[in-house]
Design a protein around this motif. Structure first.
Motif, PDB file in Angstrom:
ATOM      1  N   PHE A 145       0.833  -1.200   0.000  1.00  0.00           N
ATOM      2  CA  PHE A 145       0.000   0.000   0.000  1.00  0.00           C
ATOM      3  C   PHE A 145       0.873   1.257   0.000  1.00  0.00           C
ATOM      4  N   PHE A 146       1.874   1.287   0.871  1.00  0.00           N
ATOM      5  CA  PHE A 146       2.746   2.462   0.943  1.00  0.00           C
ATOM      6  C   PHE A 146       3.747   2.509  -0.211  1.00  0.00           C
ATOM      7  N   GLN A 147       3.903   1.381  -0.904  1.00  0.00           N
ATOM      8  CA  GLN A 147       4.800   1.376  -2.053  1.00  0.00           C
ATOM      9  C   GLN A 147       4.345   2.383  -3.099  1.00  0.00           C
ATOM     10  N   GLU A 148       3.025   2.603  -3.194  1.00  0.00           N
ATOM     11  CA  GLU A 148       2.517   3.574  -4.163  1.00  0.00           C
ATOM     12  C   GLU A 148       3.079   4.961  -3.878  1.00  0.00           C
ATOM     13  N   ALA A 149       3.030   5.383  -2.608  1.00  0.00           N
ATOM     14  CA  ALA A 149       3.551   6.706  -2.252  1.00  0.00           C
ATOM     15  C   ALA A 149       5.041   6.794  -2.551  1.00  0.00           C
ATOM     16  N   ALA A 167       6.749   5.012  -4.758  1.00  0.00           N
ATOM     17  CA  ALA A 167       6.997   4.978  -6.201  1.00  0.00           C
ATOM     18  C   ALA A 167       6.727   6.334  -6.836  1.00  0.00           C
ATOM     19  N   VAL A 168       5.596   6.951  -6.476  1.00  0.00           N
ATOM     20  CA  VAL A 168       5.234   8.241  -7.064  1.00  0.00           C
ATOM     21  C   VAL A 168       6.274   9.299  -6.726  1.00  0.00           C
ATOM     22  N   ASN A 169       6.732   9.313  -5.493  1.00  0.00           N
ATOM     23  CA  ASN A 169       7.713  10.326  -5.095  1.00  0.00           C
ATOM     24  C   ASN A 169       9.104  10.030  -5.648  1.00  0.00           C
ATOM     25  N   ARG A 170       9.338   8.791  -6.018  1.00  0.00           N
ATOM     26  CA  ARG A 170      10.603   8.461  -6.674  1.00  0.00           C
ATOM     27  C   ARG A 170      10.599   8.945  -8.126  1.00  0.00           C
ATOM     28  N   ILE A 171       9.415   8.948  -8.752  1.00  0.00           N
ATOM     29  CA  ILE A 171       9.321   9.335 -10.168  1.00  0.00           C
ATOM     30  C   ILE A 171       9.197  10.849 -10.318  1.00  0.00           C
ATOM     31  N   ARG A 172       8.250  11.455  -9.588  1.00  0.00           N
ATOM     32  CA  ARG A 172       8.017  12.900  -9.621  1.00  0.00           C
ATOM     33  C   ARG A 172       7.801  13.404 -11.043  1.00  0.00           C
ATOM     34  N   HIS A 173       6.622  13.131 -11.590  1.00  0.00           N
ATOM     35  CA  HIS A 173       6.313  13.558 -12.956  1.00  0.00           C
ATOM     36  C   HIS A 173       4.963  14.260 -12.965  1.00  0.00           C
ATOM     37  N   PRO A 174       4.799  15.337 -13.748  1.00  0.00           N
ATOM     38  CA  PRO A 174       3.535  16.093 -13.735  1.00  0.00           C
ATOM     39  C   PRO A 174       2.329  15.306 -14.236  1.00  0.00           C
ATOM     40  N   ASN A 175       2.541  14.229 -14.978  1.00  0.00           N
ATOM     41  CA  ASN A 175       1.412  13.433 -15.464  1.00  0.00           C
ATOM     42  C   ASN A 175       1.081  12.256 -14.551  1.00  0.00           C
ATOM     43  N   ILE A 176       1.664  12.242 -13.364  1.00  0.00           N
ATOM     44  CA  ILE A 176       1.344  11.232 -12.358  1.00  0.00           C
ATOM     45  C   ILE A 176       0.729  11.944 -11.164  1.00  0.00           C
ATOM     46  N   ASP A 222      -0.127  13.425  -7.771  1.00  0.00           N
ATOM     47  CA  ASP A 222       0.847  13.765  -6.734  1.00  0.00           C
ATOM     48  C   ASP A 222       0.427  13.189  -5.383  1.00  0.00           C
ATOM     49  N   VAL A 223       1.367  12.576  -4.691  1.00  0.00           N
ATOM     50  CA  VAL A 223       1.141  12.086  -3.329  1.00  0.00           C
ATOM     51  C   VAL A 223       1.699  13.120  -2.361  1.00  0.00           C
ATOM     52  N   ILE A 224       0.843  13.605  -1.458  1.00  0.00           N
ATOM     53  CA  ILE A 224       1.186  14.713  -0.576  1.00  0.00           C
ATOM     54  C   ILE A 224       1.658  14.236   0.790  1.00  0.00           C
ATOM     55  N   ASP A 225       1.039  13.174   1.281  1.00  0.00           N
ATOM     56  CA  ASP A 225       1.290  12.748   2.659  1.00  0.00           C
ATOM     57  C   ASP A 225       0.931  11.275   2.771  1.00  0.00           C
ATOM     58  N   ALA A 226       1.378  10.640   3.827  1.00  0.00           N
ATOM     59  CA  ALA A 226       1.037   9.244   4.104  1.00  0.00           C
ATOM     60  C   ALA A 226       1.275   8.982   5.581  1.00  0.00           C
ATOM     61  N   GLY A 227       0.614   7.970   6.105  1.00  0.00           N
ATOM     62  CA  GLY A 227       0.809   7.656   7.509  1.00  0.00           C
ATOM     63  C   GLY A 227      -0.108   6.548   7.969  1.00  0.00           C
ATOM     64  N   VAL A 228      -0.084   6.285   9.270  1.00  0.00           N
ATOM     65  CA  VAL A 228      -0.970   5.312   9.905  1.00  0.00           C
ATOM     66  C   VAL A 228      -1.639   6.014  11.075  1.00  0.00           C
ATOM     67  N   GLY A 229      -2.961   6.079  11.053  1.00  0.00           N
ATOM     68  CA  GLY A 229      -3.707   6.739  12.114  1.00  0.00           C
ATOM     69  C   GLY A 229      -4.749   5.827  12.712  1.00  0.00           C
ATOM     70  N   ASP A 230      -5.726   6.417  13.388  1.00  0.00           N
ATOM     71  CA  ASP A 230      -6.795   5.633  14.010  1.00  0.00           C
ATOM     72  C   ASP A 230      -7.623   4.870  12.985  1.00  0.00           C
TER      73      ASP A 230
END
Length: 630
Positions: free
Chosen positions: A61-65, A67-76, A78-86
């Protein structure tokens, strides 16, 4: 650790206030939300609570975040934040205003050349960046491509979504998250090497999927489609690559050659990089402004621009934000669609065929009662219209323009006719009950999870006996009947909506005789097959109906791949459950849903609950709304 299901109104990590659910699937749900301090609209994806304790799924699940931040492309996206909450693991992404390519295809059937190339080039540019970063997407499909309105540009842009099952190509070998014997991806869009698992994957696997996408958006059909996932994968590996011309579509020969090369079985015979494909497509449709304009017409950029500037009329604002406009078949706004691909049968039970604008397929709209007519009268009229059926009791296939003499058909020897007739006689079923088919605009687009089919089937058996149920199954299309006949419906699998629709229509005619009985069957299902899904709501009595409904929607909404569920409380305290984008649901299914909601609420509250349908008590309309009260 037990996580709470996400519901509208909850606060995520003291930063994001959840609004309505806007999507989801087997892995999780997606909600629109707002950053409480910055005021920015975002989309938050949650992993289903029952999956959150699985370390492998959480990692993927977190691999998506990552991967996106590793690529950083305007046509993908954007992932802003991620975490584990309640509420469990979550990913925060930019909120997009527009619609998926899958929704566009559902409305238009297919796209013209400039729109098709206009979608493909940004996707390929995103893939080129991903491949350079050592990442393969592995799940390209229309639902993972989004056509969005960018107010800063005043035009449409394309975003590639969902890197959730992407593969990272490490120098040390295959990704440890790819296990032997596990195939990731959607069958229609798998590459041959992805389907067999016989050779390592690289970026050329994604290029095959792009070829499938281009074929689909240009023709309205998928090149290797078969009745089952296994049969589809077999065709991907072994079937000859069809041409666009064989589907009745004539395009620039250079575009035909590009699609054919992308769909080669041998990766060495395909284009070697996504950038190579971009350069070839730019030669076919060289004017970037025309490509952008074609995309803009798909999502009506002009009206979205007026809305963003505050110049839209109230009526236009309502139309643009309405679920009806996002999912209605026909020509929305001022789009000039592609030529028709199919000629729909002129007679469809329960619908009236409307004359389509030039270049579009006719659309079927639900029959509406005349002013002052009662619902029962409307239903009576609905049931009296004839249906086109084959001798097997299945709805006749739609006819492509290519089948009307525009291409040569294979020659059939006279000696073959006897065999054909005998085979037809063997598969014919006696006493076929005419039923209306699922409207063509929904065919092959939507799914329901196994618990719905199991619940409906089990309740029919329990209430009316196995012989009555067997009579229903005997008249179902053969491709759907076997799962019912052998009791092999899997609770974890999504099934074609057509299977449930055919079952309900036949059961109404042969067994129930009364549409209102579907509401009772929905109620009874809560004490049967559905009990394990909703039992968490019964842990303690809840008198707060709004809270109960919000918790319930996080469960009920997962049963379908369509529908946007939300709960609202009015000034007088009345609680309303509203389901938008519910067009694919027939009246029997709507009544079943209402019964399920009513009985779940009754058991969870420990008292009498009344559910009144206030909107959408006709099949195949955009919305369904109910008022819930103690």
């Amino acid at each position: 650790m037990a996580f709470r299901p996400p519901t509208p109104g909850l606060l995520v990590d003291n930063k994001y206030r959840l609004a309505e659910r806007i999507g989801g699937g087997g892995m999780g749900d997606v909600f629109r939300a707002e950053h409480v301090l910055a005021g920015r609209a975002v989309a938050i994806k949650f992993l289903h609570p029952e999956l959150a304790d699985n370390s492998e799924l959480s990692h993927r699940f977190f691999q998506e975040a990552q991967a996106v931040n590793r690529i950083r492309h305007p046509n993908i996206v954007d992932v802003i934040d991620a975490g584990v909450g309640d509420l469990g693991p979550y990913i925060v992404m930019e909120h997009l205003d527009g619609e998926s390519l899958g929704m566009a295809l559902a409305r238009f059937g297919r796209l013209d050349m400039e729109a098709a190339v206009g979608v493909a080039i940004p996707v390929l540019e995103a893939l080129d960046a991903a491949h350079r970063a050592g990442i393969i997407h592995r799940d390209l499909k229309p639902e993972n491509i989004f056509i969005a309105f960018d107010p800063s540009r005043g035009s449409a842009v394309v975003r590639l979504l969902d890197f959730g099952i992407a593969k990272v190509l490490d120098s040390d070998g295959p990704s440890p998250r790819t296990r032997t014997g596990v195939v990731f991806g959607t069958p229609d869009y798998l590459s041959p090497e992805q389907a067999t698992g016989d050779s390592p994957l690289d970026g050329r696997s994604d290029l095959f999927s792009v070829g499938v996408l281009l074929y689909e958006v240009l023709t309205g059909t998928r090149p290797f489609r078969a009745p089952t996932a296994v049969a589809t994968a077999f065709r991907v590996v072994h079937a000859e690559v069809p041409t666009l011309a064989s589907a009745g579509v004539t395009v620039d020969p250079r575009l035909e050659a590009i699609v054919q090369r992308l769909l080669q079985k041998d990766p060495a015979k395909r284009f070697q990089t996504a950038g190579d494909v971009v350069r070839e497509l730019e030669r076919v449709a060289a004017d970037a402004s025309r490509r952008t304009a074609a995309l803009g017409r798909l999502i009506n950029v002009q009206r979205r621009m007026a809305l963003s500037l505050g110049n839209a009329t109230e009526n236009e604002r309502d139309r643009l934000s309405s679920s009806r406009d996002r999912s209605r078949v026909g020509t929305p706004f001022d789009v000039s669609p592609a030529p028709p691909m199919r000629i729909s049968p002129p007679l469809v039970s329960g619908s009236r065929v409307t004359e389509a604008p030039p270049g579009m397929r006719p659309s079927s709209e639900p029959a509406k009662p005349a002013p002052g007519a009662t619902l029962s009268n409307a239903l009576r009229n609905r049931g009296s219209e004839p249906t086109l059926l084959s001798q097997r009791g299945e709805s006749l296939p739609t006819v492509r323009s290519a089948d009307l003499g525009l291409r040569a058909e294979p020659t059939v020897r006279s000696a073959d006719f006897g065999n054909l007739i005998n085979r037809q006689r063997d598969t014919r079923r006696p006493n076929v009950t005419p039923v209306r088919p699922l409207p063509a605009r929904f065919a092959g687009q939507y799914h329901v999870r196994g618990p719905v089919l199991r619940s409906v089937d089990r309740t029919i058996v329990d209430e009316y006996g196995r012989s009555a149920r067997d009579e229903v199954v005997a008249q179902m299309p053969l491709r759907y009947a076997d799962d019912f006949r052998h009791d092999s419906i899997n609770a974890l699998v999504g099934y074609d909506l057509e299977a449930l629709d055919a079952y309900m229509e036949l059961a109404t005619s042969l067994v129930l005789r009364d549409l209102e009985r579907w509401r009772d069957i929905g109620r009874l299902g809560v004490g049967g097959e559905l009990h394990s899904l909703v039992r968490t709501l019964f842990a303690r009595p809840l008198t707060d109906i709004a809270s109960l409904m919000r918790r319930g929607t996080s469960i009920w909404s997962r049963l379908f791949t369509f529908g946007s569920w939300r709960v609202a409380t009015g000034p007088t305290g009345r609680v309303t459950l509203h389901i938008g984008d519910f067009d694919p649901a027939s009246l029997p299914l709507r009544l079943w849903v209402v019964g399920m909601v009513e009985e779940t609420a009754r058991r969870a509250s420990g008292g009498g609950v009344k559910v009144t349908i206030t909107l959408g008590e006709l099949g195949f309309t955009s919305e369904l709304a109910c008022e819930i009260s103690l």
